[in-house]
Design an enzyme around this catalytic site. Structure first.
Site, PDB file in Angstrom:
ATOM      1  N   CYS A 175      22.434 -71.701 -29.627  1.00 55.57           N
ATOM      2  CA  CYS A 175      23.418 -71.324 -30.648  1.00 55.57           C
ATOM      3  C   CYS A 175      23.362 -72.336 -31.786  1.00 55.57           C
ATOM      4  O   CYS A 175      23.474 -73.547 -31.562  1.00 55.57           O
ATOM      5  CB  CYS A 175      24.810 -71.296 -30.029  1.00 55.57           C
ATOM      6  N   CYS A 201      26.967 -74.401 -32.077  1.00 56.80           N
ATOM      7  CA  CYS A 201      27.470 -75.393 -31.128  1.00 56.80           C
ATOM      8  C   CYS A 201      26.406 -75.912 -30.165  1.00 56.80           C
ATOM      9  O   CYS A 201      26.688 -76.760 -29.336  1.00 56.80           O
ATOM     10  CB  CYS A 201      28.647 -74.827 -30.339  1.00 56.80           C
ATOM     11  N   HIS A 231      29.905 -65.088 -26.515  1.00 55.40           N
ATOM     12  CA  HIS A 231      29.759 -66.342 -27.233  1.00 55.40           C
ATOM     13  C   HIS A 231      29.861 -66.114 -28.749  1.00 55.40           C
ATOM     14  O   HIS A 231      30.551 -66.837 -29.445  1.00 55.40           O
ATOM     15  CB  HIS A 231      28.409 -66.962 -26.871  1.00 55.40           C
ATOM     16  N   ASP A 261      -0.987 -39.267 -25.929  1.00 49.25           N
ATOM     17  CA  ASP A 261      -1.405 -38.371 -24.838  1.00 49.25           C
ATOM     18  C   ASP A 261      -0.313 -37.412 -24.374  1.00 49.25           C
ATOM     19  O   ASP A 261      -0.433 -36.807 -23.318  1.00 49.25           O
ATOM     20  CB  ASP A 261      -1.931 -39.191 -23.656  1.00 49.25           C
ATOM     21  N   GLU A 262       0.712 -37.250 -25.170  1.00 50.19           N
ATOM     22  CA  GLU A 262       1.872 -36.513 -24.678  1.00 50.19           C
ATOM     23  C   GLU A 262       2.541 -35.724 -25.803  1.00 50.19           C
ATOM     24  O   GLU A 262       2.670 -36.229 -26.912  1.00 50.19           O
ATOM     25  CB  GLU A 262       2.829 -37.595 -24.168  1.00 50.19           C
ATOM     26  N   ASP A 319       1.027 -33.736 -20.729  1.00 50.21           N
ATOM     27  CA  ASP A 319       0.699 -35.162 -20.630  1.00 50.21           C
ATOM     28  C   ASP A 319      -0.717 -35.279 -20.062  1.00 50.21           C
ATOM     29  O   ASP A 319      -1.021 -34.746 -18.992  1.00 50.21           O
ATOM     30  CB  ASP A 319       1.713 -35.832 -19.688  1.00 50.21           C
ATOM     31  N   HIS A 346      32.717 -67.397 -31.706  1.00 46.50           N
ATOM     32  CA  HIS A 346      32.510 -67.993 -33.033  1.00 46.50           C
ATOM     33  C   HIS A 346      33.055 -67.092 -34.129  1.00 46.50           C
ATOM     34  O   HIS A 346      33.571 -67.561 -35.135  1.00 46.50           O
ATOM     35  CB  HIS A 346      31.017 -68.263 -33.267  1.00 46.50           C
TER      36      HIS A 346
HETATM   37  N1  DCP Z   1      -0.568 -46.941 -21.675  1.00 41.39           N
HETATM   38  C1  DCP Z   1      -0.553 -48.286 -22.016  1.00 41.39           C
HETATM   39  N2  DCP Z   1       0.391 -49.120 -21.448  1.00 41.39           N
HETATM   40  C2  DCP Z   1       1.273 -48.641 -20.542  1.00 41.39           C
HETATM   41  C3  DCP Z   1       1.270 -47.271 -20.209  1.00 41.39           C
HETATM   42  C4  DCP Z   1       0.325 -46.459 -20.796  1.00 41.39           C
HETATM   43  O1  DCP Z   1      -1.375 -48.724 -22.840  1.00 41.39           O
HETATM   44  N3  DCP Z   1       2.173 -49.460 -20.005  1.00 41.39           N
HETATM   45  C5  DCP Z   1      -1.599 -46.072 -22.304  1.00 41.39           C
HETATM   46  C6  DCP Z   1      -2.737 -45.843 -21.373  1.00 41.39           C
HETATM   47  C7  DCP Z   1      -2.537 -44.480 -20.868  1.00 41.39           C
HETATM   48  C8  DCP Z   1      -1.816 -43.789 -21.990  1.00 41.39           C
HETATM   49  O2  DCP Z   1      -1.048 -44.790 -22.617  1.00 41.39           O
HETATM   50  O3  DCP Z   1      -3.768 -43.875 -20.566  1.00 41.39           O
HETATM   51  C9  DCP Z   1      -0.926 -42.663 -21.533  1.00 41.39           C
HETATM   52  O4  DCP Z   1       0.102 -43.148 -20.694  1.00 41.39           O
HETATM   53  P1  DCP Z   1       0.588 -42.372 -19.411  1.00 41.39           P
HETATM   54  O5  DCP Z   1       1.830 -43.036 -18.939  1.00 41.39           O
HETATM   55  O6  DCP Z   1       0.631 -40.915 -19.710  1.00 41.39           O
HETATM   56  O7  DCP Z   1      -0.509 -42.691 -18.325  1.00 41.39           O
HETATM   57  P2  DCP Z   1      -1.884 -42.016 -18.098  1.00 41.39           P
HETATM   58  O8  DCP Z   1      -2.140 -40.898 -19.029  1.00 41.39           O
HETATM   59  O9  DCP Z   1      -2.930 -43.075 -18.078  1.00 41.39           O
HETATM   60  O10 DCP Z   1      -1.733 -41.466 -16.610  1.00 41.39           O
HETATM   61  P3  DCP Z   1      -0.890 -40.218 -16.096  1.00 41.39           P
HETATM   62  O11 DCP Z   1      -0.229 -39.593 -17.265  1.00 41.39           O
HETATM   63  O12 DCP Z   1      -1.916 -39.347 -15.455  1.00 41.39           O
HETATM   64  O13 DCP Z   1       0.067 -40.793 -15.097  1.00 41.39           O
HETATM   65 MG    MG Z   2      -0.726 -39.388 -19.342  1.00 37.04          MG
END
Ligand code: DCP
Ligand code: MG
Length: 677
Positions: free
Chosen positions: A592, A595, A610, A202-203, A111, A614
């Protein structure tokens, strides 16, 4: 709002009401360990008090509390013989699950650290070392680790972040850049596992078993090497977790963030020790709501306690949900690389500052159509059901769909039909627009364009960065199972607001379309890992609770009842689509159509009851009329079973009211209360 003892308190009774105000913003992320939580809670509370968001949080909280009380009452009624029966069930299941333990594989979860923020810092090194956030004053996507020390985090409105950290620098999002850097990291992942599973930009999950064996090196070394390679390739740091399965690998990658790694050996004792004190919230698929229910109803805080409370979990939840909880208690998770799944839907959505500017809304829609079309064309997909998802300024989620005669994929076609759907909703102030395409051209679905890379995003969710939700606090009613969309072949274009209808009529026990209320693991995050994706559905049953009703009422083994209900599901389509005249929908996702009773989308269980009411009414009508003669034998059986279940619930509800005397039925309550909204 919620207190840890489960009671509700108004601010007049409680001099520090923020202490009980828990939202996604107050939940710590990596890099927030030393943060003064109470200070953050106070700022968040004070800045959101009185807002639509706050009201919505209160509605959700009321729902959760009600759910908790309901489940507590159910548990209190379990007699000793029933509990000892379920203890045996749990013990047996634990043994069976234990037998599936596979310690032969090594999974690595990687990540990126503060991904968007890190990419922005690469292109503007002057940001280095300064607290910064990517996003806008209305919502931020992520914050760097410097900003996190102030309590600033993803999904938080920028104005709250600025209050927490007045020095905070804001940088707008640039998805093209993030995709470019994501591709660079993926090239590295590919070297270690050509079938790596990307869970978001990113993961990723990598099965490193073979590479460790071939090169005769350990998971620790591979993780170090991979992280160095990513840094060399992209100039970005990442964190990694290595474990015998994906569920644990993900937990491990967060332990030494940023720029760190944690390796859990392939050893049962090591896994059990690791899991013994692990807070349940660390598990993908267990979000805020599930955590509260497990904690406040069952006293479960750690993964190990899932095993200790196994009898109650088995007594109360469906097999699949109980199995998930017990597996978590055993530290089990997926170890195989899943075969290519056939994608069912593709979507793209955007969160923005609430606006009712029509021109702006159409522009956003056009951008989303463009991105969705690009994603579809990349995967060679063409679909014919288009769903528009809207989140209003007051956080209500609406979905509208159209099913076309021809398959579409071009941005022009998507935009043309999406505009019709949007037009029907105007004027409206929106903070989110999403588009989803389903009902794909079969051939294309079976032949993914890039079969070499079996990414989760390819097969489960849209891979577009724009779909990442920031601050999606209320995705209720929006994660609709595509299977339930009506097939309206006879009309060339038909407005189909009835997907809600199908959802409402979905099977109460096994309908996976019911969404969870979890804030972070909620249904629309594109960052959902495989485990989360699967279990958010499983766990959503927590909120629905009908399995409990049925189990207890039947008095003995629940398997039969559950099977009966499960059997009903496929025919829901027949039931709902064939009888348009009695169609049940929540108008504006609130009222709804039959109703006029008003009920907010978050009242999932009450809505279910609910709609059952129905449904029972309608089936009764049909059974007494001639309709039944034209039904197939199977349909007749299903309808009879359904009728039985629905009237069973109705009797039960009536009994409850009789017993409680002064209790006002929930639908009556809301019919009254909502008039004042
Ligand atoms: N992201 C987003 N909205 C969110 C969470 C994340 O747009 N609610 C985007 C921005 C982040 C990216 O996705 O940079 C990756 O999410 P991560 O949860 O992995 O967060 P980061 O990489 O920013 O931080 P870290 O992984 O170091 O905690
Ligand atoms: Mg991240």
């Amino acid at each position: 709002m919620e207190r840890s003892d489960g009671e509700c308190a108004s601010s007049s009774e409680n001099p520090r009401p923020w202490q009980s105000y828990h939202t996604v913003y107050t939940n710590a992320k990596a890099g927030m360990d030393g943060v003064d939580k109470e200070k953050v809670q106070k700022v968040v509370y004070e800045m959101s008090k009185g807002s639509k968001y706050f009201e919505n949080e209160e509605r959700k909280e009321a729902f959760i509390q009600q759910k908790i009380e309901h489940m507590r009452a159910r548990c209190a009624k379990l007699t000793s013989p029933v509990i000892s029966h379920y203890q045996k069930v749990a013990d047996k299941r634990i043994l069976e699950l234990e037998a599936t333990r596979d310690l032969s594989r090594s999974w690595l979860h990687v990540d990126m650290d503060a991904f968007y923020a890190a990419v922005e810092t690469l292109s503007n090194p002057s940001l280095k070392g300064k607290p910064m956030a990517v996003g806008t004053m209305s919502m931020i996507c992520t914050a760097n680790y410097e900003a996190r020390r102030f309590g600033v985090r993803a999904a938080m409105p920028g104005f709250i972040a600025r209050k927490l950290c007045p020095e905070l620098i804001f940088v707008p999002t640039d998805f093209t850049k993030y995709t470019y850097y994501s591709d660079l990291t993926r090239k590295v992942f590919h070297k270690y596992d050509p079938n790596f599973m990307a869970a978001s930009l990113d993961e990723a999950y990598l099965d490193i078993t073979e590479v460790c064996r071939e090169r005769g090196i350990s998971g620790i070394e591979i993780a170090e090497e991979l992280r160095t390679s990513v840094y060399e390739e992209a100039g970005l740091t990442c964190s990694a977790g290595v474990a015998p399965n994906r569920l644990l690998a993900k937990v491990c990658s967060d332990i030494n963030k940023p720029n760190g790694q944690f390796v859990l050996p392939n050893d049962r004792m090591a896994v059990m020790t690791f899991i013994s004190s692990l807070p349940i919230r660390k598990i993908g698929g267990i979000g805020k709501v599930t955590e509260h229910i497990l904690r406040d109803v069952f006293g479960i805080n750690t993964c190990e306690e899932m095993l200790q409370k196994g009898s109650l979990l088995c007594a109360v939840f469906s097999h699949s949900t109980a199995d998930f909880f017990l597996s978590v208690g055993l530290g089990l998770g997926s170890t195989n690389t899943p075969q290519a799944r056939f994608r069912k839907s593709i979507s793209s959505e955007r969160t923005f500052s609430a606006t009712e500017d029509k021109a702006l809304l159409y522009r956003k829609l056009a951008e989303i159509a463009e991105m969705l079309s690009a994603d579809m064309q990349k995967e060679g997909l063409r679909g014919r059901t288009l769903t528009l998802k809207l989140k209003t300024a007051s956080f209500e989620v609406r979905t509208r769909a159209v099913t076309l005669q021809k398959y579409i994929s071009s941005s022009e076609d998507i935009l043309k039909h999406a505009s019709v759907l949007l037009k029907a909703e105007l004027p409206v102030s929106l903070r989110l627009i999403g588009l989803r395409v389903t009902q794909f051209n079969e051939d294309k679905v079976r032949a993914p364009s890039d079969p070499t890379q079996k990414t989760l995003t390819n097969f489960m969710t849209s891979g577009h960065a724009s779909k990442k939700i920031v601050g999606d606090q209320n995705s209720l009613g929006s994660d609709i199972n595509d299977d339930y969309l009506i097939d309206d072949k006879e009309t060339s274009v038909s407005l189909d607001v009835s997907e809600t209808n199908n959802y409402e009529f979905g099977d109460p026990v096994c309908d996976n379309s019911l969404p969870d209320l979890n804030d972070e693991n909620c249904s629309f995050s594109n960052k959902i890992s495989e485990v989360e994706k699967i279990h958010e559905n499983e766990v959503s049953q927590l909120l629905e609770g009908n399995s409990l009703v049925l189990r207890q009422e039947e008095g003995s083994c629940c398997d039969g009842v559950e099977e009966v209900d499960k059997d009903i599901t496929p025919d829901n389509k027949v039931g709902t689509s064939s009888n348009q005249k009695d169609q049940f929908i929540w108008l504006d996702d609130y009222k709804c159509s039959l109703c006029g009773t008003e009920m907010p989308p978050s009242f999932i269980e009450e809505r279910q009851e609910h709609s059952d009411f129905h449904l029972a009414e309608r089936l009764q009508k049909e059974e007494s009329g001639s309709d039944l003669r034209i039904l197939t034998h199977r349909e007749r059986c299903v309808r009879t079973q359904r009728d039985h279940i629905a009237s069973h619930r109705k009797r039960k509800k009536q009994k409850l009211f009789e017993k409680e005397g002064t209790h006002i039925p929930i639908d009556m309550f809301f019919a009254k209360r909502n008039r004042n909204f």
